[in-house]
Design a protein around this motif. Structure first.
Motif, short mmCIF file in Angstrom:
data_model
loop_
_atom_site.label_atom_id
_atom_site.label_comp_id
_atom_site.label_asym_id
_atom_site.label_seq_id
_atom_site.Cartn_x
_atom_site.Cartn_y
_atom_site.Cartn_z
N PRO A 330 10.87 -6.52 -15.72
CA PRO A 330 10.68 -5.33 -14.88
C PRO A 330 10.98 -5.63 -13.41
O PRO A 330 10.45 -6.59 -12.85
CB PRO A 330 9.20 -4.98 -15.08
N VAL A 331 11.82 -4.81 -12.79
CA VAL A 331 12.17 -4.96 -11.38
C VAL A 331 11.87 -3.65 -10.66
O VAL A 331 12.39 -2.59 -11.02
CB VAL A 331 13.66 -5.33 -11.20
N ASP A 332 11.00 -3.72 -9.64
CA ASP A 332 10.69 -2.54 -8.83
C ASP A 332 11.69 -2.41 -7.69
O ASP A 332 12.15 -3.42 -7.15
CB ASP A 332 9.28 -2.66 -8.23
N TYR A 333 12.00 -1.17 -7.32
CA TYR A 333 12.84 -0.96 -6.14
C TYR A 333 12.35 0.27 -5.37
O TYR A 333 11.84 1.23 -5.95
CB TYR A 333 14.32 -0.84 -6.51
N THR A 334 12.47 0.17 -4.05
CA THR A 334 12.05 1.24 -3.16
C THR A 334 12.78 1.07 -1.83
O THR A 334 13.52 0.11 -1.63
CB THR A 334 10.51 1.21 -2.97
N LEU A 335 12.57 2.01 -0.91
CA LEU A 335 13.16 1.88 0.41
C LEU A 335 12.36 0.88 1.24
O LEU A 335 11.13 0.76 1.08
CB LEU A 335 13.17 3.24 1.13
N ILE A 336 13.03 0.19 2.13
CA ILE A 336 12.36 -0.77 3.02
C ILE A 336 11.20 -0.12 3.76
O ILE A 336 10.16 -0.76 3.99
CB ILE A 336 13.38 -1.36 4.04
N ARG A 337 11.33 1.14 4.14
CA ARG A 337 10.28 1.83 4.89
C ARG A 337 8.95 1.88 4.13
O ARG A 337 7.89 2.09 4.73
CB ARG A 337 10.72 3.25 5.26
N HIS A 338 9.01 1.70 2.80
CA HIS A 338 7.79 1.76 1.99
C HIS A 338 7.21 0.37 1.71
O HIS A 338 6.27 0.25 0.91
CB HIS A 338 8.08 2.47 0.67
N VAL A 339 7.77 -0.66 2.34
CA VAL A 339 7.30 -2.03 2.13
C VAL A 339 6.52 -2.48 3.36
O VAL A 339 7.01 -2.38 4.48
CB VAL A 339 8.48 -2.99 1.88
N LYS A 340 5.31 -2.97 3.17
CA LYS A 340 4.44 -3.36 4.29
C LYS A 340 3.82 -4.73 4.02
O LYS A 340 3.51 -5.07 2.88
CB LYS A 340 3.31 -2.34 4.49
N LYS A 341 3.59 -5.48 5.11
CA LYS A 341 2.85 -6.73 4.99
C LYS A 341 1.43 -6.51 5.51
O LYS A 341 1.25 -6.17 6.67
CB LYS A 341 3.52 -7.85 5.80
N PRO A 342 0.40 -6.70 4.67
CA PRO A 342 -0.99 -6.51 5.12
C PRO A 342 -1.36 -7.54 6.19
O PRO A 342 -0.85 -8.67 6.18
CB PRO A 342 -1.81 -6.74 3.84
N ASN A 343 -2.25 -7.15 7.09
CA ASN A 343 -2.72 -8.08 8.12
C ASN A 343 -3.40 -9.28 7.49
O ASN A 343 -4.24 -9.14 6.58
CB ASN A 343 -3.72 -7.38 9.06
N GLY A 344 -3.04 -10.47 7.95
CA GLY A 344 -3.66 -11.69 7.45
C GLY A 344 -3.16 -12.17 6.10
O GLY A 344 -3.68 -13.13 5.57
N ALA A 345 -2.14 -11.50 5.56
CA ALA A 345 -1.63 -11.88 4.24
C ALA A 345 -0.83 -13.18 4.33
O ALA A 345 -0.32 -13.54 5.39
CB ALA A 345 -0.75 -10.77 3.67
N LYS A 346 -0.73 -13.87 3.21
CA LYS A 346 0.06 -15.10 3.14
C LYS A 346 1.54 -14.79 3.39
O LYS A 346 1.99 -13.65 3.17
CB LYS A 346 -0.07 -15.72 1.74
N PRO A 347 2.31 -15.77 3.87
CA PRO A 347 3.74 -15.55 4.10
C PRO A 347 4.43 -15.04 2.85
O PRO A 347 4.19 -15.53 1.75
CB PRO A 347 4.25 -16.95 4.48
N GLY A 348 5.28 -14.02 3.04
CA GLY A 348 6.06 -13.49 1.92
C GLY A 348 5.35 -12.42 1.12
O GLY A 348 5.97 -11.75 0.29
#
Length: 375
Positions: A330-348
């Protein structure tokens, strides 16, 4: 092997595999098939990448997985040995990192098992609260020096008698307080342990990501992974490295090209993933990642890619993931605008929404084709 010159252990094993549990006729048929292929130069050169990488001029049913086939033996050998040289160098450079990461992963697994034992004990917290309340309600039946007391368990629907074990050196009130203190201690430890288990599970997911990245790394990717581990406190920074004030080079995601020429970018480690997703890609570019599986961030530099391009990008995401040897990934895909990095999350690490999912079976030979820019 003793009777026929040129018959190797590999081909002997293949004949046995094809013959299965059959008798002499089955072995003769398997032998004849292979002999005919060789005499007629009916070759199907292929590289087998599952488990230990190997190649052969004939199809081998005894090998796991499907081979990546080539038009000629020369092409197969060029591909195998040119890739092998880099893989050997990467393996040599990253051997210590792989061992370190796997050891850290094992530590966290052991930590979780230990915490689960503590959690099992903490599940008895309510029992001590119950004993404290029953003792408090029946304080008139107890005196200092008693080792136990029998009371009615009003928590039990059948109102059965229950025996409460006591510390003879404590007063009835002190015994009750001891039960309540044990309850509070276990209740608190339960909350702490649940948090520690969650923390260890996230740590394992992070380490799995790094282990997968090393398996598919290029030479230039290894130092970025090493640097990330220093920044995250896993590896010590040597004094000589602290003195260096050289500005690190920008991460360099690997470039691929869809059949129609569309640029596809793949992050080969967390630094490249973050640079690609958070800085390099445009808000309306398409972002892909294997669903709930460690793997690379993939970006299509086109807001309206063709179905073929979307499929090829999904192939990249599946091939550069922990499930590269699986089927129907299974591969998910979406627009970059819908991708977020949570505060304090591990790299990547990122979260995303508004995604769609497609399923692909990784084709290693397709990845080789996507490395070449269409003319």
């Amino acid at each position: 092997m003793n009777q026929f010159m040129g018959f190797s252990p590999v081909i002997a094993k293949e004949i046995v595999h094809r013959a299965g549990l059959g008798g002499s006729d089955a072995f003769l048929q398997a032998f004849t098939e292979i002999q005919t292929n060789l005499l007629e130069h009916d070759y199907q050169p292929g590289i087998y990448r599952e488990n230990k990488e190997d190649f052969y001029v004939l199809p081998l049913d005894s090998k796991a997985g499907k081979p990546v086939n080539y038009d000629s033996v020369s092409q197969m050998l060029d591909t195998y040995y040119s890739g092998k040289a880099e893989r050997d160098r990467v393996k040599q450079q990253s051997g210590d990192l792989s061992r370190f990461l796997k050891n850290e992963r094992d530590k966290n697994i052991r930590k979780i098992k230990k915490h689960e034992q503590t959690l099992k004990k903490a599940e008895q917290a309510d029992k001590y609260q119950r004993l404290g309340e029953l003792l408090t309600a029946n304080m008139h039946l107890v005196k200092t020096g008693d080792r136990k007391v029998e009371v009615i368990d009003y928590y039990d629907p059948e109102q059965k008698q229950i025996t409460i074990e006591l510390n003879a050196n404590k007063t009835p009130s002190e015994n009750a307080q001891s039960f309540f203190k044990t309850y509070q201690k276990l209740k608190k430890s339960k909350q702490v342990v649940i948090e520690e288990i969650s923390k260890a599970e996230k740590e394992i997911n992070y380490l799995d990501d790094l282990i997968q990245q090393i398996e598919g790394a290029r030479e230039q990717d290894i130092e970025e992974i090493r640097q990330e581990l220093r920044e995250e406190g896993y590896l010590k920074t040597k004094p000589a490295q602290r003195k260096k004030n050289n500005k690190p080079a920008k991460p360099d995601p690997e470039q691929f090209y869809a059949t129609d020429g569309t640029l596809l970018l793949v992050g080969k480690n967390n630094k490249q993933n973050e640079y690609l997703t958070n800085r390099l890609a445009a808000r309306d570019d398409i972002w892909l990642h294997t669903k709930d599986i460690p793997g690379s961030h993939v970006v299509i530099r086109d807001r309206n890619p063709s179905e073929q391009t979307l499929y090829e990008a999904a192939q990249l995401a599946a091939n550069f993931s922990k499930s590269k040897n699986s089927s129907s990934v299974p591969v998910d895909y979406t627009l970059i605008r819908h991708v977020k990095k949570p505060n304090g999350a591990k790299p990547g690490y990122v979260t995303y929404d508004n995604q769609k999912t497609l399923f692909v079976t990784p084709e290693a030979d397709l990845i080789e084709k996507l490395k070449k820019k269409p003319q």
